[in-house]
Design an enzyme around this catalytic site. Structure first.
Site, PDB file in Angstrom:
ATOM      1  N   TRP A 185       9.178  12.819 -19.718  1.00 18.53           N
ATOM      2  CA  TRP A 185       8.277  13.742 -18.999  1.00 18.53           C
ATOM      3  C   TRP A 185       6.766  12.810 -18.797  1.00 18.53           C
ATOM      4  CZ3 TRP A 185       3.208  15.390 -20.686  1.00 18.53           C
ATOM      5  CH2 TRP A 185       2.553  15.960 -19.622  1.00 18.53           C
ATOM      6  N   GLU A 226      12.031  15.226 -16.789  1.00 15.41           N
ATOM      7  CA  GLU A 226      11.675  16.775 -16.977  1.00 15.41           C
ATOM      8  C   GLU A 226      10.644  16.778 -15.732  1.00 15.41           C
ATOM      9  OE1 GLU A 226       9.676  17.803 -20.523  1.00 15.41           O
ATOM     10  OE2 GLU A 226       9.236  19.690 -19.853  1.00 15.41           O
ATOM     11  N   LYS A 228       7.969  18.962 -13.015  1.00 19.31           N
ATOM     12  CA  LYS A 228       6.792  19.957 -13.305  1.00 19.31           C
ATOM     13  C   LYS A 228       6.035  20.272 -12.033  1.00 19.31           C
ATOM     14  CE  LYS A 228       2.916  20.391 -16.609  1.00 19.31           C
ATOM     15  NZ  LYS A 228       2.385  19.988 -17.978  1.00 19.31           N
ATOM     16  N   ASP A 259      11.848  23.191 -17.942  1.00 17.97           N
ATOM     17  CA  ASP A 259      10.998  23.682 -18.852  1.00 17.97           C
ATOM     18  C   ASP A 259      10.589  24.878 -18.364  1.00 17.97           C
ATOM     19  OD1 ASP A 259       8.374  24.462 -19.960  1.00 17.97           O
ATOM     20  OD2 ASP A 259       8.310  22.738 -21.040  1.00 17.97           O
ATOM     21  N   HIS A 262       7.225  25.427 -16.240  1.00 17.05           N
ATOM     22  CA  HIS A 262       7.045  24.354 -15.230  1.00 17.05           C
ATOM     23  C   HIS A 262       7.235  24.780 -13.709  1.00 17.05           C
ATOM     24  CE1 HIS A 262       6.899  20.844 -17.987  1.00 17.05           C
ATOM     25  NE2 HIS A 262       6.002  21.613 -18.590  1.00 17.05           N
ATOM     26  N   HIS A 286      13.824  23.330 -21.956  1.00 18.99           N
ATOM     27  CA  HIS A 286      12.763  23.364 -22.915  1.00 18.99           C
ATOM     28  C   HIS A 286      12.098  24.805 -22.712  1.00 18.99           C
ATOM     29  CE1 HIS A 286      10.784  19.223 -23.487  1.00 18.99           C
ATOM     30  NE2 HIS A 286      11.883  19.420 -24.042  1.00 18.99           N
ATOM     31  N   ASP A 294       1.346  27.611 -17.027  1.00 18.72           N
ATOM     32  CA  ASP A 294       2.076  26.684 -17.916  1.00 18.72           C
ATOM     33  C   ASP A 294       1.446  26.660 -19.408  1.00 18.72           C
ATOM     34  OD1 ASP A 294       3.914  24.991 -19.266  1.00 18.72           O
ATOM     35  OD2 ASP A 294       2.910  23.359 -18.053  1.00 18.72           O
ATOM     36  N   ASP A 296       2.507  27.394 -22.582  1.00 19.43           N
ATOM     37  CA  ASP A 296       3.080  27.095 -23.731  1.00 19.43           C
ATOM     38  C   ASP A 296       3.003  27.903 -25.195  1.00 19.43           C
ATOM     39  OD1 ASP A 296       4.668  24.469 -23.003  1.00 19.43           O
ATOM     40  OD2 ASP A 296       2.509  23.821 -22.692  1.00 19.43           O
ATOM     41  N   ASP A 326      10.063  24.095 -26.459  1.00 19.99           N
ATOM     42  CA  ASP A 326       8.670  23.221 -26.125  1.00 19.99           C
ATOM     43  C   ASP A 326       7.472  24.406 -26.152  1.00 19.99           C
ATOM     44  OD1 ASP A 326       6.701  21.507 -25.323  1.00 19.99           O
ATOM     45  OD2 ASP A 326       7.421  21.222 -23.537  1.00 19.99           O
TER      46      ASP A 326
HETATM   47  C1  RNT Z   1       4.554  18.979 -20.693  1.00 23.16           C
HETATM   48  C2  RNT Z   1       6.054  18.828 -21.064  1.00 23.16           C
HETATM   49  C3  RNT Z   1       6.631  17.890 -21.863  1.00 23.16           C
HETATM   50  C4  RNT Z   1       5.622  18.207 -23.225  1.00 23.16           C
HETATM   51  C5  RNT Z   1       6.137  17.577 -24.418  1.00 23.16           C
HETATM   52  C6  RNT Z   1       5.100  17.215 -25.461  1.00 23.16           C
HETATM   53  O1  RNT Z   1       4.067  20.006 -19.740  1.00 23.16           O
HETATM   54  O2  RNT Z   1       6.573  20.230 -21.024  1.00 23.16           O
HETATM   55  O3  RNT Z   1       7.746  18.458 -22.345  1.00 23.16           O
HETATM   56  O4  RNT Z   1       5.285  19.594 -23.922  1.00 23.16           O
HETATM   57  O5  RNT Z   1       6.664  16.221 -23.907  1.00 23.16           O
HETATM   58 ZN    ZN Z   2       8.433  20.587 -21.858  1.00 21.86          ZN
END
Ligand code: RNT
Ligand code: ZN
Length: 421
Positions: A185, A226, A228, A259, A262, A286, A294, A296, A326
């Site tokens: 990523w 990955e 985004k 993810d 994302h 993720h 986003d 988290d 994640d």
């Molecule tokens: C960031 C991505 C990525 C990170 C990690 C820490 O938006 O989701 O996966 O969260 O690499």
């Molecule tokens: Zn991620």
């Protein structure tokens, strides 16, 4: 009612739908969950003790006491967390979590030996490992770009870093006799309007081609990229968008990482899985919970997480869809957050295995769409908790009545004695 009787009754109820709960438990526990290491210290790592540098596209908030500050503390917290998570597990590392022994090792100097500590840990504990290059929290990312930079020197630096990450992942995979996923990523992006998207994406494409020019054994390493939509401070666009990486992964026959935070909130990963499975060899998930964006947050048992797991189960694709978490929340007990998020995924995984997919499909084939919908709805009030408790018992993991207190005890005994927050 005692637990055993509760389980017997639940078993009968699921059996009436053609679902064997014992088999569901057995299957669910064999599917590995790759738990991310970075929840334990707010994505800080062991290179220095700086907080996640701003301008890195991601952000962890909160200063709850007890943050792990070194490899021993992080492993101690992971061991505690893992003891409360049922099923097979891997630990997802990030390059900045190497065992650097106080030395300044720059990202373009990392070596497999910096991860021997974790390899040893994994062998001892019987868990797998996954890997991620770290392309944020670094001066060479300060201009907002890494692999997609206009500056060849910057690109070359990060190409070297990611190429080394792949080798480290292959080394870990070889050491554990199982595949290690190297998930790339990049934080790259632009805060505001730019005329240069194509140029940056071309650079990213060429950087990736350089990184993947070395072929490493698939039995040890699975490459993943990955995507985004945007990052904090990079709201206008990111070169590593979903179109870019889906097409790139298809061309290279590697994995895409979805993810769950994302995408636009109305876009669902559960709907992307069957599309990607037709074109790509593998998917890494993720799992996180985006709240409005986003953000988290720690995952909780949402319809979407259940739908994602059900989608994989229906297509019998757990060998190609790899489950990972994640999220990072530094505002609550971090070990508790870890366990809560991972138990959520384990629950959804079990829930999916209890779906009477055959019966649902039969209704569909008969054209009885009312019965299909009604059965989906009935499932929501089935005695799932009895099966979940049985699963925990077979894994010797504390049940839902006890695990919160176990986290609170750990906080008292271990976390409150640390300095960091
Ligand atoms: C960031 C991505 C990525 C990170 C990690 C820490 O938006 O989701 O996966 O969260 O690499
Ligand atoms: Zn991620």
């Amino acid at each position: 009612m005692d637990k055993k009787t509760a389980y017997q009754l639940a078993k009968e109820q699921y059996a009436s739908l053609g679902v064997d709960t014992d088999i569901a438990i057995k299957k669910a526990k064999q599917i590995p969950l790759s738990v991310h290491c970075w929840q334990g210290d707010d994505v800080v790592g062991f290179e220095s003790q700086q907080s996640l540098l701003s301008g890195g596209g991601i952000l962890s908030t909160g200063a709850y006491p007890g943050r792990a500050e070194n490899i021993d503390q992080l492993a101690q917290d992971i061991d505690k967390a893992f003891s409360l998570i049922p099923g097979a597990k891997k630990l997802a590392l990030h390059a900045m979590y190497g065992d650097f022994k106080g030395e300044k090792i720059d990202r373009n100097q990392i070596e497999p030996q910096h991860f021997d500590w974790w390899l040893h840990w994994a062998k001892q504990s019987g868990h797998g490992l996954d890997f991620n290059p770290t392309l944020f929290s670094h001066p060479k990312q300060a201009q907002g770009y890494t692999l997609a930079s206009m500056d060849k020197g910057v690109r070359d630096f990060w190409i070297e870093h990611v190429a080394r990450s792949r080798k480290i992942a292959a080394y870990l995979g070889a050491g554990l006799h199982q595949v290690c996923i190297n998930n790339i990523w990049i934080p790259d992006g632009e805060k505001d309007v730019t005329p240069s998207r194509l140029v940056h994406r071309k650079h990213l494409l060429e950087s990736l081609d350089a990184i993947f020019s070395e072929s490493l054994p698939r039995s040890q390493l699975l490459d993943a990229v990955e995507s985004k939509l945007f990052g904090i401070g990079y709201e206008y666009y990111t070169p590593g968008s979903n179109e870019f990486y889906l097409l790139y992964a298809a061309r290279k026959n590697i994995a895409i990482t979805f993810d769950t935070g994302h995408f636009h909130p109305t876009e669902l990963v559960s709907d992307k899985i069957s599309a990607a499975l037709l074109f790509l060899p593998a998917i890494l998930l993720h799992i996180s919970r985006g709240v409005r964006w986003d953000s988290d947050h720690v995952p909780v048992l949402s319809q979407e997480i259940v739908d994602i797991m059900a989608e994989v189960k229906r297509n019998d694709a757990f060998d190609r869809v790899h489950l990972g978490t994640d999220f990072f929340d530094g505002s609550i007990n971090r070990v508790g957050a870890w366990v809560l998020g991972a138990r959520t995924v384990a629950k959804a995984l079990l829930y999916a295995h209890l779906e009477p997919t055959k019966q649902l499909s039969a209704y569909e084939q008969e054209g009885n769409l009312f019965a299909r919908l009604a059965l989906f709805e009935n499932l929501k009030t089935m005695p799932f908790s009895a099966v979940w408790n049985q699963y925990l018992e077979t894994e010797n993991v504390t049940d839902d009545r006890g695990w919160i207190q176990e986290i609170l005890n750990y906080e008292q005994e271990v976390l409150t004695k640390r300095n960091a927050g």
